[in-house]
Design a protein around this motif. Sequence first.
Motif, PDB file in Angstrom:
ATOM      1  N   GLY A  14       0.817  -1.212   0.000  1.00  0.00           N
ATOM      2  CA  GLY A  14       0.000   0.000   0.000  1.00  0.00           C
ATOM      3  C   GLY A  14       0.844   1.252   0.000  1.00  0.00           C
ATOM      4  N   ALA A  15       1.860   1.294   0.853  1.00  0.00           N
ATOM      5  CA  ALA A  15       2.737   2.463   0.917  1.00  0.00           C
ATOM      6  C   ALA A  15       3.466   2.669  -0.406  1.00  0.00           C
ATOM      7  CB  ALA A  15       3.731   2.306   2.061  1.00  0.00           C
ATOM      8  N   VAL A  16       3.939   1.585  -1.000  1.00  0.00           N
ATOM      9  CA  VAL A  16       4.632   1.694  -2.289  1.00  0.00           C
ATOM     10  C   VAL A  16       3.686   2.235  -3.351  1.00  0.00           C
ATOM     11  CG1 VAL A  16       5.693   0.356  -4.166  1.00  0.00           C
ATOM     12  CG2 VAL A  16       6.386  -0.039  -1.790  1.00  0.00           C
ATOM     13  N   TYR A  17       2.468   1.727  -3.400  1.00  0.00           N
ATOM     14  CA  TYR A  17       1.515   2.197  -4.410  1.00  0.00           C
ATOM     15  C   TYR A  17       1.095   3.644  -4.178  1.00  0.00           C
ATOM     16  CZ  TYR A  17       1.109  -1.949  -7.262  1.00  0.00           C
ATOM     17  OH  TYR A  17       1.382  -2.972  -8.145  1.00  0.00           O
ATOM     18  N   VAL A  18       1.010   4.090  -2.944  1.00  0.00           N
ATOM     19  CA  VAL A  18       0.720   5.504  -2.673  1.00  0.00           C
ATOM     20  C   VAL A  18       1.869   6.374  -3.191  1.00  0.00           C
ATOM     21  CG1 VAL A  18       0.491   7.235  -0.847  1.00  0.00           C
ATOM     22  CG2 VAL A  18      -0.880   5.151  -0.755  1.00  0.00           C
ATOM     23  N   VAL A  19       3.098   5.972  -2.899  1.00  0.00           N
ATOM     24  CA  VAL A  19       4.262   6.729  -3.378  1.00  0.00           C
ATOM     25  C   VAL A  19       4.308   6.743  -4.906  1.00  0.00           C
ATOM     26  CG1 VAL A  19       6.800   6.759  -3.455  1.00  0.00           C
ATOM     27  CG2 VAL A  19       5.620   6.403  -1.286  1.00  0.00           C
ATOM     28  N   LEU A  22       1.735   9.157  -6.238  1.00  0.00           N
ATOM     29  CA  LEU A  22       2.172  10.547  -6.093  1.00  0.00           C
ATOM     30  C   LEU A  22       3.276  10.899  -7.087  1.00  0.00           C
ATOM     31  CD1 LEU A  22       2.177  10.838  -2.192  1.00  0.00           C
ATOM     32  CD2 LEU A  22       0.541  11.876  -3.787  1.00  0.00           C
ATOM     33  N   LEU A  23       4.265  10.021  -7.226  1.00  0.00           N
ATOM     34  CA  LEU A  23       5.358  10.269  -8.172  1.00  0.00           C
ATOM     35  C   LEU A  23       4.856  10.323  -9.614  1.00  0.00           C
ATOM     36  CD1 LEU A  23       8.207   7.997  -6.743  1.00  0.00           C
ATOM     37  CD2 LEU A  23       8.071  10.493  -6.671  1.00  0.00           C
ATOM     38  N   GLY A  24       3.813   9.567  -9.894  1.00  0.00           N
ATOM     39  CA  GLY A  24       3.259   9.552 -11.245  1.00  0.00           C
ATOM     40  C   GLY A  24       2.809  10.922 -11.704  1.00  0.00           C
ATOM     41  N   PHE A  25       2.326  11.745 -10.768  1.00  0.00           N
ATOM     42  CA  PHE A  25       1.865  13.079 -11.158  1.00  0.00           C
ATOM     43  C   PHE A  25       3.026  13.964 -11.614  1.00  0.00           C
ATOM     44  CE2 PHE A  25      -1.874  11.851  -8.619  1.00  0.00           C
ATOM     45  CZ  PHE A  25      -2.850  12.095  -9.579  1.00  0.00           C
ATOM     46  N   ALA A  26       4.246  13.621 -11.208  1.00  0.00           N
ATOM     47  CA  ALA A  26       5.411  14.401 -11.632  1.00  0.00           C
ATOM     48  C   ALA A  26       5.725  14.190 -13.112  1.00  0.00           C
ATOM     49  CB  ALA A  26       6.630  14.026 -10.788  1.00  0.00           C
ATOM     50  N   VAL A  27       5.275  13.077 -13.688  1.00  0.00           N
ATOM     51  CA  VAL A  27       5.579  12.789 -15.093  1.00  0.00           C
ATOM     52  C   VAL A  27       4.355  12.870 -15.997  1.00  0.00           C
ATOM     53  CG1 VAL A  27       7.574  11.353 -14.506  1.00  0.00           C
ATOM     54  CG2 VAL A  27       5.333  10.278 -14.830  1.00  0.00           C
ATOM     55  N   THR A  28       3.207  13.266 -15.429  1.00  0.00           N
ATOM     56  CA  THR A  28       1.994  13.308 -16.257  1.00  0.00           C
ATOM     57  C   THR A  28       1.471  14.726 -16.457  1.00  0.00           C
ATOM     58  OG1 THR A  28       0.642  12.797 -14.313  1.00  0.00           O
ATOM     59  CG2 THR A  28       1.241  10.950 -15.756  1.00  0.00           C
ATOM     60  N   GLY A  29       2.298  15.719 -16.223  1.00  0.00           N
ATOM     61  CA  GLY A  29       1.876  17.089 -16.514  1.00  0.00           C
ATOM     62  C   GLY A  29       1.574  17.239 -17.996  1.00  0.00           C
ATOM     63  N   GLY A  39       2.972   9.663 -19.392  1.00  0.00           N
ATOM     64  CA  GLY A  39       4.363   9.885 -19.042  1.00  0.00           C
ATOM     65  C   GLY A  39       4.993   8.588 -18.566  1.00  0.00           C
ATOM     66  N   LEU A  40       6.314   8.563 -18.571  1.00  0.00           N
ATOM     67  CA  LEU A  40       7.027   7.361 -18.134  1.00  0.00           C
ATOM     68  C   LEU A  40       7.556   7.546 -16.718  1.00  0.00           C
ATOM     69  CD1 LEU A  40       9.043   6.324 -21.316  1.00  0.00           C
ATOM     70  CD2 LEU A  40       6.982   5.269 -20.385  1.00  0.00           C
ATOM     71  N   LEU A  41       7.075   6.724 -15.821  1.00  0.00           N
ATOM     72  CA  LEU A  41       7.535   6.706 -14.442  1.00  0.00           C
ATOM     73  C   LEU A  41       8.748   5.775 -14.373  1.00  0.00           C
ATOM     74  CD1 LEU A  41       6.987   7.615 -11.530  1.00  0.00           C
ATOM     75  CD2 LEU A  41       5.542   5.614 -11.279  1.00  0.00           C
ATOM     76  N   LEU A  42       9.826   6.246 -13.780  1.00  0.00           N
ATOM     77  CA  LEU A  42      11.092   5.506 -13.709  1.00  0.00           C
ATOM     78  C   LEU A  42      11.619   5.153 -15.097  1.00  0.00           C
ATOM     79  CD1 LEU A  42      10.292   3.105 -10.732  1.00  0.00           C
ATOM     80  CD2 LEU A  42      11.482   5.308 -10.649  1.00  0.00           C
ATOM     81  N   GLY A  43      11.140   5.864 -16.093  1.00  0.00           N
ATOM     82  CA  GLY A  43      11.609   5.659 -17.454  1.00  0.00           C
ATOM     83  C   GLY A  43      11.025   4.466 -18.177  1.00  0.00           C
ATOM     84  N   MET A  46       4.406   3.334 -18.018  1.00  0.00           N
ATOM     85  CA  MET A  46       3.579   4.408 -18.539  1.00  0.00           C
ATOM     86  C   MET A  46       2.400   4.657 -17.601  1.00  0.00           C
ATOM     87  SD  MET A  46       2.033   5.008 -22.363  1.00  0.00           S
ATOM     88  CE  MET A  46       3.489   4.313 -23.084  1.00  0.00           C
ATOM     89  N   VAL A  47       2.161   5.931 -17.297  1.00  0.00           N
ATOM     90  CA  VAL A  47       1.047   6.313 -16.428  1.00  0.00           C
ATOM     91  C   VAL A  47       0.370   7.565 -16.965  1.00  0.00           C
ATOM     92  CG1 VAL A  47       1.972   5.293 -14.302  1.00  0.00           C
ATOM     93  CG2 VAL A  47       2.602   7.627 -14.912  1.00  0.00           C
ATOM     94  N   ASN A  48      -0.903   7.686 -16.655  1.00  0.00           N
ATOM     95  CA  ASN A  48      -1.656   8.918 -16.903  1.00  0.00           C
ATOM     96  C   ASN A  48      -2.307   9.302 -15.569  1.00  0.00           C
ATOM     97  OD1 ASN A  48      -3.964   7.338 -16.586  1.00  0.00           O
ATOM     98  ND2 ASN A  48      -4.511   7.329 -18.758  1.00  0.00           N
ATOM     99  N   PRO A  49      -2.966  10.444 -15.494  1.00  0.00           N
ATOM    100  CA  PRO A  49      -3.567  10.836 -14.211  1.00  0.00           C
ATOM    101  C   PRO A  49      -4.544   9.803 -13.635  1.00  0.00           C
ATOM    102  CG  PRO A  49      -3.396  12.750 -15.624  1.00  0.00           C
ATOM    103  CD  PRO A  49      -3.014  11.553 -16.467  1.00  0.00           C
ATOM    104  N   LEU A  50      -5.351   9.145 -14.467  1.00  0.00           N
ATOM    105  CA  LEU A  50      -6.275   8.132 -13.959  1.00  0.00           C
ATOM    106  C   LEU A  50      -5.496   6.969 -13.340  1.00  0.00           C
ATOM    107  CD1 LEU A  50      -9.080   6.935 -13.538  1.00  0.00           C
ATOM    108  CD2 LEU A  50      -8.954   6.009 -15.859  1.00  0.00           C
ATOM    109  N   HIS A  51      -4.428   6.557 -13.981  1.00  0.00           N
ATOM    110  CA  HIS A  51      -3.580   5.478 -13.474  1.00  0.00           C
ATOM    111  C   HIS A  51      -2.992   5.885 -12.113  1.00  0.00           C
ATOM    112  CE1 HIS A  51      -0.646   2.144 -15.062  1.00  0.00           C
ATOM    113  NE2 HIS A  51      -0.882   1.978 -13.779  1.00  0.00           N
TER     114      HIS A  51
END
Length: 136
Positions: A14-19, A22-29, A39-43, A46-51
């Motif tokens: 749960g903690a990992v998925y919360v982090v 949150l980090l996903g929003f840094a790459v989905t602007g 955007g690509l999280l950790l390169g 792939m994530v979008n705001p819904l993800h």
Amino acid sequence: MRTSPNRLIAVIFGAVYVVVGLLGFAVTGGVSFLATEGGLLLGIFMVNPLHNVAHLLIGAALVIAGLVSTKAAKATNVVVGAAYLLLGIAGFFLVGTAANILALNTFDHFLHLASALLLLAVGLGAERESPRVALG
């Protein structure tokens, strides 16, 4: 919580998925909420705001269940594990289609399948109740 594998796994996952959410929003602007590519999280993931929102909600559910009780953690691990198993399999068929509203890619599928296997293994295998024998 220390003696319960289900509670421990629920809180850690749960903690990992919360982090991750949150980090996903840094790459989905600039990425639309339901974009099929994000955007690509950790390169690689792939994530979008819904993800990202899905990660936050799933993470919160796991953390809360893990903090509440063994029974809640076990049930949540099984439900989330089953959902991730379905998503991991279905994801292979969604890529490249308009139905890919979570902007999934191959790395996501394998991570979802790995998460599913661990959550289901702990949820279904740990802390099983022993059969009660009636004395008569």
